[in-house]
Design a protein around this motif. Sequence first.
Motif, PDB file in Angstrom:
ATOM      1  N   GLY A   1       0.810  -1.208   0.000  1.00 44.93           N
ATOM      2  CA  GLY A   1       0.000   0.000   0.000  1.00 44.93           C
ATOM      3  C   GLY A   1       0.843   1.257   0.000  1.00 44.93           C
ATOM      4  N   PHE A   2       1.114   1.803  -1.183  1.00 47.23           N
ATOM      5  CA  PHE A   2       1.991   2.959  -1.309  1.00 47.23           C
ATOM      6  C   PHE A   2       1.679   3.694  -2.611  1.00 47.23           C
ATOM      7  CE2 PHE A   2       3.891  -1.005  -2.703  1.00 47.23           C
ATOM      8  CZ  PHE A   2       4.090  -0.754  -4.048  1.00 47.23           C
ATOM      9  N   ASP A   3       2.245   4.863  -2.755  1.00 46.91           N
ATOM     10  CA  ASP A   3       2.172   5.620  -4.003  1.00 46.91           C
ATOM     11  C   ASP A   3       3.367   5.194  -4.852  1.00 46.91           C
ATOM     12  OD1 ASP A   3       2.962   7.855  -5.842  1.00 46.91           O
ATOM     13  OD2 ASP A   3       1.128   8.753  -5.049  1.00 46.91           O
TER      14      ASP A   3
ATOM     15  N   ASP B   1       0.434  -2.836  -5.672  1.00 41.97           N
ATOM     16  CA  ASP B   1       0.509  -2.352  -4.294  1.00 41.97           C
ATOM     17  C   ASP B   1       1.299  -3.253  -3.357  1.00 41.97           C
ATOM     18  OD1 ASP B   1      -1.222  -4.460  -4.190  1.00 41.97           O
ATOM     19  OD2 ASP B   1      -2.856  -3.402  -3.185  1.00 41.97           O
ATOM     20  N   GLN B   2       2.140  -4.136  -3.942  1.00 41.77           N
ATOM     21  CA  GLN B   2       2.975  -5.007  -3.099  1.00 41.77           C
ATOM     22  C   GLN B   2       4.312  -5.252  -3.770  1.00 41.77           C
ATOM     23  OE1 GLN B   2       4.839  -7.965  -2.302  1.00 41.77           O
ATOM     24  NE2 GLN B   2       3.269  -9.438  -1.711  1.00 41.77           N
TER      25      GLN B   2
ATOM     26  N   LYS C   1       5.420   6.753   2.406  1.00 45.15           N
ATOM     27  CA  LYS C   1       4.294   6.360   3.255  1.00 45.15           C
ATOM     28  C   LYS C   1       3.687   5.059   2.726  1.00 45.15           C
ATOM     29  CE  LYS C   1      -0.140   7.983   5.067  1.00 45.15           C
ATOM     30  NZ  LYS C   1      -1.151   9.072   5.028  1.00 45.15           N
ATOM     31  N   THR C   2       3.577   4.057   3.593  1.00 47.49           N
ATOM     32  CA  THR C   2       3.011   2.769   3.214  1.00 47.49           C
ATOM     33  C   THR C   2       2.002   2.313   4.271  1.00 47.49           C
ATOM     34  OG1 THR C   2       4.705   1.496   4.384  1.00 47.49           O
ATOM     35  CG2 THR C   2       5.175   2.081   2.097  1.00 47.49           C
ATOM     36  N   LYS C   3       1.108   1.405   3.867  1.00 53.46           N
ATOM     37  CA  LYS C   3       0.200   0.809   4.843  1.00 53.46           C
ATOM     38  C   LYS C   3       0.967  -0.118   5.780  1.00 53.46           C
ATOM     39  CE  LYS C   3      -4.040   0.954   2.066  1.00 53.46           C
ATOM     40  NZ  LYS C   3      -5.100   0.149   1.398  1.00 53.46           N
ATOM     41  N   ARG C   4       1.911  -0.869   5.192  1.00 51.60           N
ATOM     42  CA  ARG C   4       2.735  -1.773   5.993  1.00 51.60           C
ATOM     43  C   ARG C   4       4.127  -1.876   5.390  1.00 51.60           C
ATOM     44  NH1 ARG C   4       0.254  -7.527   6.905  1.00 51.60           N
ATOM     45  NH2 ARG C   4       1.894  -7.580   8.493  1.00 51.60           N
TER      46      ARG C   4
END
Length: 293
Positions: A129-131, A154-155, A173-176
């Motif tokens: 989860g990132f740009d 997204d991975q 910035k990432t979700k994880r």
Amino acid sequence: MTKNVWIFPGQGSQAVGMGLDLAEVGKDKFAKAEQILGWSILEKAQTDAAELSKTQFTQPSLYVISTILADVLKSKGAKPDAVTGHSLGEYSALYAAGVFDFATGLELVKQRSLLMSEASGGAMTALIGFDRSQLEAAIAQTENVILANDNSADQVVISGTETAVKSIVEQVKTKRAIPLAVSGAFHSPLMADAAAKFAQVLEQTIFNDAEIHVISNVEPNDATTAGQVLRDRLTQQMTSPVRWREICLYLAEQGYERAIEVGSGKVLTGLVKRTAPSLALVNVSTLEQVIAI
């Protein structure tokens, strides 16, 4: 006729207990593997997850299990139109395509796994989860880090020096962000020494032309049957990114209708679903699942 591709998993797909149901149908290969490796795949599969996850054990175990399952599929009359694999899985794919025999492939995997397990001085982190544009810009501006596994939109996995990998995690910035328990910076230029040693092993190995098209990690848009080309691409693989997202896009563009994951787990079918949702997905990780096809 449905246009099929067989996809073979790599490190990270291992699971305690994998392959135990193949003990009888794969007894010849398990016995041969023990001669080559000096240890038992089936015994190692019954140890704890930490032991099984050591590179020198994981890679040969996954290769042997995938090749046994591929053989059982073929004995039922199944045949793919193409094959591909994720990192280590490319060796299982080459076996399934007739590029080398079981023992030759396992000798290569054994040497590869030992060289990779001895690597040091690097780190790998999975990002979820990132740009993507932000990530690619950060990598372009940071030395000693590479997008090592481009698994889906997204991975991904980044690989490089500990300092460089940490810098990317702090910038983007990432979700994880999940640090991976690996010995070195796989699929990056930091593996150059190991890759040079392995290139000498590959150079002494005969690669036959493939019976079906093989889609390589380093050239996902150029499926080939040329043995020499496939060997050259394996030489590059240890220091180059695994371009799995592009492989999935290529499969959809080329009209493949079904992907069969041959080996432990469901990691690859999950990734295919994200990038190429038009493909039907099948998992073959047990003898029961082979019989069900």
